[in-house]
Motif scaffolding. Structure first.
Motif, PDB file in Angstrom:
ATOM      1  N   GLN A   7      29.261  31.436  91.582  1.00 24.48           N
ATOM      2  CA  GLN A   7      30.589  31.756  91.059  1.00 24.48           C
ATOM      3  C   GLN A   7      31.599  30.682  91.464  1.00 24.48           C
ATOM      4  N   LEU A   8      31.476  30.207  92.707  1.00 25.58           N
ATOM      5  CA  LEU A   8      32.360  29.154  93.201  1.00 25.58           C
ATOM      6  C   LEU A   8      32.217  27.898  92.349  1.00 25.58           C
ATOM      7  N   LYS A  60      44.196  32.668  91.112  1.00 21.08           N
ATOM      8  CA  LYS A  60      43.362  33.278  90.072  1.00 21.08           C
ATOM      9  C   LYS A  60      41.941  33.507  90.581  1.00 21.08           C
ATOM     10  N   TYR A  61      41.403  32.549  91.303  1.00 23.68           N
ATOM     11  CA  TYR A  61      40.054  32.683  91.856  1.00 23.68           C
ATOM     12  C   TYR A  61      40.008  33.774  92.916  1.00 23.68           C
ATOM     13  N   ASN A  62      40.995  33.784  93.800  1.00 24.52           N
ATOM     14  CA  ASN A  62      41.026  34.751  94.888  1.00 24.52           C
ATOM     15  C   ASN A  62      41.140  36.182  94.370  1.00 24.52           C
ATOM     16  N   GLU A  67      38.515  39.461  94.740  1.00 25.03           N
ATOM     17  CA  GLU A  67      39.277  40.680  95.027  1.00 25.03           C
ATOM     18  C   GLU A  67      40.219  40.516  96.218  1.00 25.03           C
ATOM     19  N   GLY A  68      40.809  39.323  96.350  1.00 23.91           N
ATOM     20  CA  GLY A  68      41.784  39.076  97.404  1.00 23.91           C
ATOM     21  C   GLY A  68      41.184  38.865  98.780  1.00 23.91           C
ATOM     22  N   GLN A  77      36.790  24.827 100.196  1.00 21.49           N
ATOM     23  CA  GLN A  77      35.608  24.433  99.414  1.00 21.49           C
ATOM     24  C   GLN A  77      35.922  24.426  97.924  1.00 21.49           C
ATOM     25  N   PHE A  78      36.544  25.488  97.465  1.00 17.98           N
ATOM     26  CA  PHE A  78      36.899  25.587  96.049  1.00 17.98           C
ATOM     27  C   PHE A  78      37.813  24.431  95.648  1.00 17.98           C
TER      28      PHE A  78
END
Length: 174
Positions: A7-8, A60-62, A67-68, A77-78
């Motif tokens: 997903q990352l 947006k990713y978090n 889910e925060g 990393q992202f």
């Protein structure tokens, strides 16, 4: 929380396309800014968009995928991956520019750097050493001045923006 590396990578690649397109747009102002200084200034102003886009993609990713519950190092990393994938897109355009459109771009850039070194009154031996260095190939120029510089920028920006994005609570689901 266990990290989902798939997903990352997927979201970093997806977001990297948009950041890379933004950088390509910004690079066009750099190229055109050689002839029109006002456009070069506008390109410099657009640089503020990079940390804003990083913040947007981190939030947006978090909140959209994690889910925060993103950790600091997961956000770093992202960010590094995001900047790496964006730099690949930018480097294709820079390569086309320095290889076929304006092959003298790198030599002109280094000539300007030598002239600037002479005007700021640094030691003559350093200026002579700088002028004797061979010009980098387009590949070396792109690897060092685009890819590595962008990834380093992503690391540095992430150290400041990841904590902000972790604390930010969007009003609605992203």
């Amino acid at each position: 929380m266990k990290e989902n590396k798939n997903q990352l990578m997927n979201y970093a690649m997806y977001s990297g396309v948009f950041l890379g397109l933004f950088w390509v747009f910004k690079y066009l102002f750099v190229v055109i800014g050689i002839s029109y200084p006002a456009l070069n200034f506008l390109g410099t102003l657009l640089s503020i968009g990079t940390p804003v886009l990083l913040f947007y993609f981190l939030v947006k990713y978090n909140h959209g995928f994690l889910e925060g519950k993103m950790s600091f190092w997961h956000g770093v990393q992202f960010s590094i991956l995001l900047f790496f994938f964006a730099s690949i897109l930018e480097s294709v355009v820079v390569f086309i520019h320095v290889k076929w459109i304006d092959p003298a771009f790198i030599s002109n850039l280094f000539d300007s750097m030598i002239k600037m070194a002479q005007t700021i009154d640094i030691s003559k031996s350093l200026v002579a050493q700088l002028s004797e260095q061979p010009l980098p190939t387009p590949f070396n120029y792109i690897f060092n001045n685009v890819i590595m510089a962008d990834v380093f920028l992503g690391l540095v920006l992430s150290l400041f923006i990841v904590p902000l994005s972790m604390r930010y609570k969007p009003q609605q689901n992203i």
